[in-house]
Design a protein around this motif. Structure first.
Motif, PDB file in Angstrom:
ATOM      1  N   GLY A   1       3.134 -39.386  68.255  1.00 35.56           N
ATOM      2  CA  GLY A   1       2.275 -38.875  67.804  1.00 35.56           C
ATOM      3  C   GLY A   1       1.167 -39.240  67.656  1.00 35.56           C
TER       4      GLY A   1
ATOM      5  N   GLY B   1       7.138 -37.194  68.612  1.00 33.38           N
ATOM      6  CA  GLY B   1       7.727 -36.371  69.664  1.00 33.38           C
ATOM      7  C   GLY B   1       8.828 -37.706  70.310  1.00 33.38           C
TER       8      GLY B   1
ATOM      9  N   GLY C   1       1.931 -31.556  71.501  1.00 36.12           N
ATOM     10  CA  GLY C   1       2.575 -31.771  72.638  1.00 36.12           C
ATOM     11  C   GLY C   1       1.259 -31.460  73.567  1.00 36.12           C
TER      12      GLY C   1
ATOM     13  N   PHE D   1       6.932 -32.179  68.943  1.00 31.50           N
ATOM     14  CA  PHE D   1       5.653 -33.007  69.273  1.00 31.50           C
ATOM     15  C   PHE D   1       4.981 -32.491  67.743  1.00 31.50           C
TER      16      PHE D   1
END
Length: 366
Positions: free
Chosen positions: A365, A312, A333, A329
């Motif tokens: 991540g 992200g 996310g 992301f």
């Protein structure tokens, strides 16, 4: 042309990351407005697919684990109960590197196939397979979570404008000017959380939108697939797939992990799914889940923001003063959103991130 009032910060895009940022800004006492081109929580973008896995055990290091712990705390305290604390699973061969990577001592429990069968009877594991339980994990209702963040942001003092598309961003006397079809908004700081729309800022790091196809399959005994006895998770053996409990009382959701085609513009995306999409893998998945049909009851698609590194972006844009670029992301996310929102508020207020998990350009991540 209508002129909107001046604010300290404007957040463009109220998906889960933008919504979390708006809430954190409002709670920090920053005058702010959130602008969303559709309706908050719409299913066409990252809130699509209804449910999301939440994990606290990831292989990307302790800084990310701390962020996830903070996100869990914030998700648990959000009104509307978008988070179900039922744990999260990783299933696969004992020596699979992906399984070993999330078996974090003191944070997870590893059960062999026989013990897993007693605890989660819907899963049919091979003799050499194990189940890694992340007890801090759980299930998020995507739409409820996003709408809840925005509702709390309103209560904290943020303004929210739905159905408003920002078509360009300029500068005037050192401040951002957000242009819409019906006027403009002037802000000291701007947060861009629009996925592919990050192109609103010239030279922004690329965030691609990719199509994700989800499948729902009927089950003979829905009680066996309720969250308490069938928490969300991933099976790492081919066909690799994530699985989700039967929140509708009739079907389980399966996400077959395969390359996602790029969506070049919102107009490219279509919610319908081509015939035969599940033909090559559904039988193998059904053989691992007791009582699941191999014929889909429902197929849908939505879009998510991805970066080439699958990590992200939470960045102060060096080419555009007082602008934060946020997104990409790559399906992660919802796990990080509440904590990332607080990091965005730090960037807006101080120009610095409060977490070493994020470099000046790229971040999380896992």
């Amino acid at each position: 042309m209508r002129r909107a009032g001046s604010v300290e910060c404007a957040v463009v895009g109220l998906g889960v990351l933008g919504a979390a940022s708006l809430l954190a800004l409002a709670r920090a006492g920053v005058s702010c407005v959130g602008m969303e081109s559709g309706r908050v929580g719409h299913p066409d973008g990252g809130s699509g697919g209804e449910t999301r896995i939440f994990r606290t055990a990831v292989a990307t290091g302790p800084d990310h684990v701390r962020l996830l712990d903070r996100s869990r705390e914030l998700w648990t305290g959000l009104p509307g109960a978008p988070f179900t604390a039922c744990g999260a699973l990783t299933l696969g061969a004992r020596d699979d590197p992906r399984v070993r990577a999330v078996a974090l001592p003191g944070r997870t429990t590893v059960l062999d196939a026989a013990a897993a069968a007693v605890r989660w009877p819907a899963h049919l594991l091979g003799a050499d397979e194990v189940a890694v339980l992340d007890p801090g994990g759980g299930l998020l209702d995507a739409g409820t979570a996003t709408r809840g963040l925005v509702a709390e942001a309103r209560r904290a003092g943020a303004a929210v404008r739905e159905g408003v598309t920002v078509v360009g961003i300029g500068r005037r006397r050192g401040r951002g000017v957000l242009h819409t079809v019906d006027g403009e908004t002037v802000a000291d700081n701007v947060v861009i959380a629009t996925g592919h729309g990050a192109g609103l800022v010239p030279g922004a790091i690329g965030i691609e939108q990719r199509r994700v196809v989800l499948s729902w399959f009927g089950v003979r005994d829905p009680a066996r697939f309720a969250p308490a006895v069938f928490p969300p998770g991933i099976h790492t053996a081919a066909p690799v797939h994530t699985f989700f409990p039967a929140v509708d009382g009739a079907t389980v959701k399966i996400n077959h992990q395969q390359p996602q085609p790029r969506v070049h513009s919102p107009a490219d995306h279509h919610p319908w799914v081509e015939a035969g999409y599940t033909r090559d893998w559904a039988g193998a998945v059904a053989a691992r889940l007791a009582g699941m049909s191999d014929r889909p009851a429902r197929l849908e698609s939505y879009v998510e923001g991805y970066t080439p590194t699958r990590r992200g972006i939470v960045a102060l844009a060096p080419w555009e003063p007082r602008t934060v670029v946020l997104g990409g992301f790559s399906g992660q996310g919802f796990k990080y959103a509440p904590a990332v929102g607080e990091l965005v508020a730090d960037l807006v207020r101080t120009g610095r991130s409060g977490s070493p998990a994020f470099t000046p350009a790229l971040a999380a991540g896992g």
